[in-house]
Design an enzyme around this catalytic site. Structure first.
Site, PDB file in Angstrom:
ATOM      1  N   ASP A 548       0.830  -1.198   0.000  1.00  0.00           N
ATOM      2  CA  ASP A 548       0.000   0.000   0.000  1.00  0.00           C
ATOM      3  C   ASP A 548       0.870   1.255   0.000  1.00  0.00           C
ATOM      4  OD1 ASP A 548      -2.544  -1.371   2.237  1.00  0.00           O
ATOM      5  OD2 ASP A 548      -2.201  -1.639   0.083  1.00  0.00           O
ATOM      6  N   ASP A 550       1.080   3.786   1.840  1.00  0.00           N
ATOM      7  CA  ASP A 550       0.955   4.479   3.116  1.00  0.00           C
ATOM      8  C   ASP A 550       2.172   4.146   3.970  1.00  0.00           C
ATOM      9  OD1 ASP A 550      -1.558   2.129   4.399  1.00  0.00           O
ATOM     10  OD2 ASP A 550       0.536   1.851   3.850  1.00  0.00           O
ATOM     11  N   ASP A 552       2.445   2.151   6.588  1.00  0.00           N
ATOM     12  CA  ASP A 552       2.608   0.711   6.819  1.00  0.00           C
ATOM     13  C   ASP A 552       3.200   0.019   5.595  1.00  0.00           C
ATOM     14  OD1 ASP A 552       1.775   0.661   9.414  1.00  0.00           O
ATOM     15  OD2 ASP A 552      -0.333   0.311   8.943  1.00  0.00           O
TER      16      ASP A 552
END
Length: 696
Positions: A548, A550, A552
């Site tokens: 992803d 993001d 994380d």
């Protein structure tokens, strides 16, 4: 130096290729026409190489015993300056050309004081093109020399001597040859100051010399020249950064600095010298090159120690110039290690008759070594001086290291006998682990994925086995479902991982292999791990990390890259590891024009803002709200294929070894076992954190 290039003949005239189609480049024109031939590239690496060429001239003065201080300044206006208190470039007239020494070395290729072996017995700048190449590739270069009670100055624009009306490279320039005296200095004061502004017609706009790179190189040089004081100052940021390096311990201290693990033995130091005869062309009185046999002396200085870790650090140098791709001196070092260690293992019965001899990789496990040689006029492979080619270095280094190792094992210093025994035991243990891993790998490997029942059940394999094959390591099962529909099953395989894998930076190899996710990745790649990794056996042409967009996802990519860097590094060295770049936003146009896509994807917040401003200016409307992807699982198969998986449209970021090394260094700082450096890092960066971005 003259370079000749040829234009392609016209297609409509098969006989139109004649002598008039040849271009003759005189002097520094060849450097500007083909800069990569001299500095490697025109990006940041090439620009950094220019700085090294000037610094190396000052270091050569230190090697000759005439310089004790060097200063490097990275100015805020984009220029770079190197100062030293050496003898200064000669300012008198060279009789054959009628030019002052300063102008000669700055404007003529292969002109310098390092060819005859009189001024310098060992030096780093050997081709006589360093300063003149930097001059040719600079919009402006200023040189000041303190000699004979005066400061002599001269300026150049793209290699041409002259004068500028004011400071800066864009000022009015008047061509003019010769030096000018601008000040008086006390008798006995000598030195050279060179400041250059890179030519933006040659270098890329984003070419920049990294501060840490300069600091590391200057620290390294200070280790290699004991007693030399080197200061670095970077004035390009809001606050200047300055540091001074001076070490008296030489390469023994350098070896201890490089080693990050606990020592098994004390640092060993081997010194020696050898002689060899070399046939070189020498100019006679008539100006003809005559092959002549010349006697050479080669000095060897080696420091090494074994530690409890598994990584190998081997730095090699020729006359203080780093040779990152090694060469004949390291070849001799390796040969001596393998031969002498095997002899010692046989003598101590740690290797019995019939046992396999230990290999170089077994011996290098946990070894930190610094190999340096000094000799006049070494033969390098290319102007970038990354590989030593002097063949005699192999024999001389091998003899010095072999004799030193035998003495260390046979007649150890008081209290060192047990240390040397521990070194041999560590090497034997590494050899046993290698043989066991090879046996295990051979038993587990299958010819193809369909025959390999041991492969993880969650692997979604592809049909082809050639270089086109791609393995996508996908974050999460939700993204896996969409990726199955979006992939091309002919050559794209999928391996999902659940959450964040083990932090292998501070975990042992045994713990790593026990971790299901790490073991699955190594098993699917199918080429082993660590020193037994066999790049030719890899089951996929490339590995793509798909996480992803993001925080994380970035963390997961960092963990995966650390796994590849520590245990599958040849994949990174071969450029076969990539990171997918998924979009952050999708804009749906309500009135797309003919030929315009209905959906526009943006990969950063800045790109989104630019697109919206552009659409407003062009009268293009879009549907609100703009979709913000929180993860790959939010995309449908068509969107994922179009933006991330389809080779015709996707964007991939190739992970280079330099990126992985930097990531591993930062990861070791943030998640390693040492707490103090992490606390200092957090304390130093606390003021830069935006409190409103904290999700708590």
């Amino acid at each position: 130096m003259t370079a000749v290039t040829a234009e392609a003949p016209a297609h409509d005239d098969p006989h139109g290729y004649s002598a008039r189609h040849l271009s003759v480049l005189e002097g520094l024109e060849a450097v500007r026409k083909r800069p990569g031939m001299y500095i490697g590239s025109t990006d940041s690496r090439g620009l950094t190489h220019c700085l090294w060429e000037i610094v190396d001239n000052s270091v050569d003065e230190a090697l000759a015993g005439h310089c004790t201080k060097i200063s490097v300044v990275l100015h805020a206006d984009g220029s770079y300056e190197v100062c030293d208190n050496g003898r200064g470039i000669p300012v008198d007239i060279e009789p054959r050309t009628g030019l002052p020494g300063v102008e000669l070395v700055m404007t003529r290729l292969h002109a310098g004081g390092k060819f005859g072996g009189v001024s310098y017995t060992a030096s780093g700048g050997l081709h006589g093109v360093g300063a003149s190449v930097v001059n040719a590739l600079s919009a402006r270069l200023d040189v000041e020399v303190d000699r004979d009670g005066h400061t002599h100055a001269m300026s150049f624009k793209r290699g041409l001597p002259g004068e500028f009306a004011a400071p800066g490279p864009e000022r009015r320039f008047k061509k003019k040859s010769g030096l000018r005296k601008i000040a008086e200095v006390p008798p006995g004061v000598t030195g050279t100051r060179v400041r250059f502004w890179p030519d933006l017609q040659i270098f890329l706009k984003d070419a920049r010399i990294d501060t840490e790179t300069v600091m590391d190189r200057m620290r390294q040089t200070a280790f290699l020249v004991p007693g030399l004081e080197i200061s670095v100052r970077d004035e390009r940021g809001e606050e200047p950064v300055a540091e001074t390096f001076k070490f008296d311990g030489g390469i023994s201290e350098f070896c201890d600095y490089l080693a990050k693990d606990e020592p098994i033995c004390d640092t060993l130091r081997f010194r020696g010298r050898g002689h060899f005869t070399e046939t070189v062309p020498v100019l006679d009185e008539q100006g003809h090159l005559t092959p002549t046999d010349v006697e050479r002396d080669l000095e060897v200085d080696v420091a090494l120690r074994w530690g409890t870790g598994y990584d190998t650090v081997c730095k090699s140098f020729v006359n203080v110039i780093a040779t990152p791709k090694h060469g004949t001196h390291v070849t001799g070092f390796d040969r001596a290690l393998v031969r002498t260690i095997n002899e010692q293992l046989r003598a101590t019965k740690l290797l019995k008759n019939g046992d396999e001899p230990v290999t170089k990789d077994d011996i290098l496990e946990g070894l930190t070594a610094v190999v340096t040689v000094r000799l006049p006029e070494p033969q390098f492979e290319g102007q970038t001086k990354e590989v030593l080619g002097t063949s005699a270095a192999t024999r001389i280094v091998a003899r010095v290291v072999s004799e030193g190792l035998k003495e260390a094992f046979d007649n150890p210093k008081r209290g060192a006998r047990q240390q040397m025994r521990a070194v041999l035991e560590k090497i034997v243990a590494a050899a046993k682990a290698r043989i066991a891993a090879r046996t295990h790998r051979d038993n587990q490997r299958r010819k193809n994925a369909l025959e390999n029942s041991a492969l993880p059940a969650k692997l979604v394999d592809c049909r082809t086995t050639d270089d086109r094959s791609e393995l996508f390591i996908v974050e999460g099962d939700s993204a896996l479902g969409t990726a199955k529909l979006a992939r091309n099953s002919e050559f794209q395989a999928l391996l999902p991982i659940r959450g964040k894998i083990l932090n292998v930076q501070k975990a042992s190899m045994a713990d790593m292999l026990k971790n299901a996710e790490c073991a699955a990745i190594i098993q699917v790649v199918g080429a082993g791990s660590g020193r037994t990794f066999d790049l030719e056996a890899a089951r996929y042409g490339r590995v793509i990390l798909m996480a992803d967009a993001d925080v994380d996802g970035a963390h997961i990519r960092c963990l995966l890259l650390t796994l590849f860097y520590r245990y599958m590094r040849p994949m990174l060295e071969a450029g076969r590891v990539f990171a997918a770049v998924p979009p952050l936003h999708r804009i749906q146009l309500t009135n797309p024009k003919k030929g315009q896509d209905k959906y526009v994807y943006c990969y950063t917040d800045a790109e989104l803002r630019r697109k919206l401003v552009e659409f407003e200016r062009r009268g293009i409307r879009w549907k609100e709200p703009i979709q913000r992807y929180k993860g790959l699982g939010e995309m449908d198969a068509d969107q994922l294929a179009e933006t991330t998986m389809d080779p015709r449209r996707r964007m991939l970021r190739r992970i280079r070894l330099h990126d992985a090394e930097e990531a591993a260094r930062i990861f070791d700082l943030l998640m390693g076992s040492e707490v103090a450096p992490r606390r200092e890092f957090i304390t130093a960066g606390a003021a830069e954190l935006d409190a409103e971005r904290i999700d708590a």
